[in-house]
Write an enzyme that holds these catalytic residues in place. Sequence first.
Site, short mmCIF file in Angstrom:
data_model
loop_
_atom_site.label_atom_id
_atom_site.label_comp_id
_atom_site.label_asym_id
_atom_site.label_seq_id
_atom_site.Cartn_x
_atom_site.Cartn_y
_atom_site.Cartn_z
N HIS A 269 7.89 -28.38 66.65
CA HIS A 269 7.32 -27.03 66.52
C HIS A 269 7.29 -26.21 67.80
O HIS A 269 6.47 -25.31 67.96
CB HIS A 269 5.87 -27.13 65.99
N GLY B 169 12.89 -26.70 63.83
CA GLY B 169 12.67 -27.40 62.56
C GLY B 169 11.67 -26.65 61.69
O GLY B 169 11.70 -26.78 60.46
N HIS B 170 10.78 -25.91 62.29
CA HIS B 170 9.85 -25.07 61.52
C HIS B 170 10.13 -23.61 61.87
O HIS B 170 9.77 -23.13 62.94
CB HIS B 170 8.40 -25.42 61.85
N HIS C 227 10.02 -27.86 52.59
CA HIS C 227 8.69 -27.41 52.98
C HIS C 227 8.56 -25.91 52.67
O HIS C 227 9.35 -25.10 53.15
CB HIS C 227 8.55 -27.68 54.48
N GLU D 171 4.90 -31.02 51.31
CA GLU D 171 4.27 -29.70 51.37
C GLU D 171 5.22 -28.65 50.81
O GLU D 171 5.33 -27.55 51.36
CB GLU D 171 3.87 -29.34 52.80
N GLU E 123 -0.04 -24.36 49.06
CA GLU E 123 -0.77 -24.09 50.30
C GLU E 123 -1.01 -22.59 50.50
O GLU E 123 -0.12 -21.78 50.21
CB GLU E 123 0.06 -24.66 51.47
N CYS F 99 -0.95 -20.92 53.13
CA CYS F 99 0.09 -20.39 54.02
C CYS F 99 1.37 -20.04 53.25
O CYS F 99 2.09 -19.13 53.65
CB CYS F 99 0.46 -21.41 55.09
N CYS G 109 -3.76 -24.54 59.91
CA CYS G 109 -2.78 -23.45 59.84
C CYS G 109 -3.23 -22.33 58.92
O CYS G 109 -2.96 -21.16 59.18
CB CYS G 109 -1.43 -23.99 59.38
N CYS G 110 -3.92 -22.68 57.81
CA CYS G 110 -4.20 -21.67 56.79
C CYS G 110 -5.26 -20.64 57.20
O CYS G 110 -5.06 -19.44 56.94
CB CYS G 110 -4.61 -22.33 55.48
ZN ZN Z 1 -1.47 -23.62 56.02
#
Ligand code: ZN
Length: 657
Positions: free
Chosen positions: A157, A208-209, A283, A335, A351, A353, A419-420
Amino acid sequence: MTNASTAPNEIATRARFRPPAVPQIDLGGFWGDRVDAVAARTADILYERCVAARMLEQIDPDRPSPGVVIPFHSMSPTGNEFTGATVTTQMFWDSDWGKTIETAAYSLYRRRNPELEKKIDAVIDMYEKLQQPDGYLSSWYQRIQPGLRWTNLRDCHELYCAGHLIEGAVAYYQATGKRKLLDILCRYADHIGDTFGPEPGKKRGYCGHEEIELALVKLGRVTGSQKYLDLAKFFIDERGQEPHYFDQEARARGADPKNFHFRTYEYNQSHKPVREQDKVVGHAVRAMYLYSGMADVATEYGDDTLRVALDRLWDDLTQKNLYLTGGLGPSAANEGFTADYDLPNDTAYAETCAAVALVFWASRMLGMGPNARYADVMEQALYNGSISGLSLDGSRFFYENPLESRGRHHRWIWHRCPCCPPNIGRMVASVGSYFYGQSEDAIAVHLYGDNRGRFEVAGGKVTLTQESRYPWDGAIAIAVETEAPLHFKLYLRIPGWCRKASLSVNGEPVDLSAASENGYARLDRLWKSGDTVKLDLQMEARRIYANPNVRQDLGRVALARGPMLYCVEEVDNRGDLSALALPADTALKTLDEPGVLGGIVSLSATGEAELADDWNGGLYRSTPPRRTSADLKAVPYFAWDNREPGEMLVWLRESKG
Ligand SMILES: [Zn+2]
């Protein structure tokens, strides 16, 4: 949300519609309340929870490093790669700071908060001190795992964190006029541009993200610097090319590329070049962020090859893989996505997010021109599966957003992987910018509700004032003010859920079938102060059915009204919601309830319930259960779990009646 799908925009018609900056739009009504909750509570809470999680210690060079606070969890029960750089959520604390700064910045438009501003300024000072002379900036790789920078883009990340810090910097600059964080992140982006790119000697890697791509477009737009757009385009063009960067990178650190916990590069959408992708995979948040960046690049470069790929992906998502809430990604394991039509309700990961990120993607598809195909889904995710992630008072958060609960699913104060909370915070605080799009000679109205928007279009200044009780009522009045009469196009979205709409300008009816373009009414005229547009969207309670391929929803019905999806909660109904059924011919009643859940319209009907009171302890018998009539009441899904805890259900059984 059950609209017949509108066709994609014609390739030949190219326009660039950009969202207005957050301070251009003053919100009242439904969204004004939501923004107030974030500005009054969430923004401060995010900062305090980051501090409590020890995130300040990690970024402050004047304090001892906190070391590893959250243990590495081997992502690999099968003994896959552990190179000293497997994942811990602590690796992306910079992203939590980025989103927390962004939420604070957007909240400052709404409500002065000098104390919070001071705290954020101090965070920015720490990042300034932390930044290395070459521009590099990562609290994890500088403070916790030095010496390993750019060795594992696949898992760690690093560029994702840079992206969120960039977004925070852009927002904070726009909100306060303070350039310090923006300058820090420009230096970092320059360093990234020196490190990655197609030129000889540079790494041909990507994260990767995904996230850096859309962030660099924001940075390019705010600085006017083309190099940031070009870098975003490089990351998108390079993704999934052979030889595969993640293979090479794994070998370089002495690992076997096959020992990737998630086994397939579908997990991070690098399984093939982006223009060849035709299924939403892996994801969910990563996918949505990638497509958002692709849409931005398609808009900025007029790249129709990206647009075609995006429309294929859009169809795959919206026709086979999207919850009715606008939530997505049913599985906790990755996810993300599983198989087509696999949309379980009680175990839905969905999620927060991911729904937020779908709003991002949909809004960026509108950059290529107003089109209800995208705006309808943006609205669906906005009013349902995203803001369900935030309690009405702005203090608690859902990570998962199931469509059915036996009574044990409740909002968290914080989350191990936080994260959310800042993601829903920043989206709500900036929601005004999703209401409109503006091009050189047009304003598009994507969303409705009380607000005032200020625009510069066609060489003049325009103020639009919307008065409406939307989303509870479909009557909308828009007052136009201009300095002098001004010719521009005004696009008004006619939502796909609306069965009957009528439109007038200064009392003169407009023929909607003649004015309609991609699900928008187009008003192309000379506008002057005092002009009034009236749009009436018939808003009635309606039933929604799922494609029979969605096995979990067979024989079931969901209720909606306008953009709102409804659910039944135990607090309003007799317990055991799964015993309830809604007869197919029952009328649905609507009721204004200003005192309930911050002011809602509820739905009610006479339903049926199967009774267990005469079973005398038996488990099975040959006569069916006794039925009784039962009053049934539904409330908007986003507002569930804000009262007494209990069961919740979206998809009700439908009986013959
Ligand atoms: Zn999240």
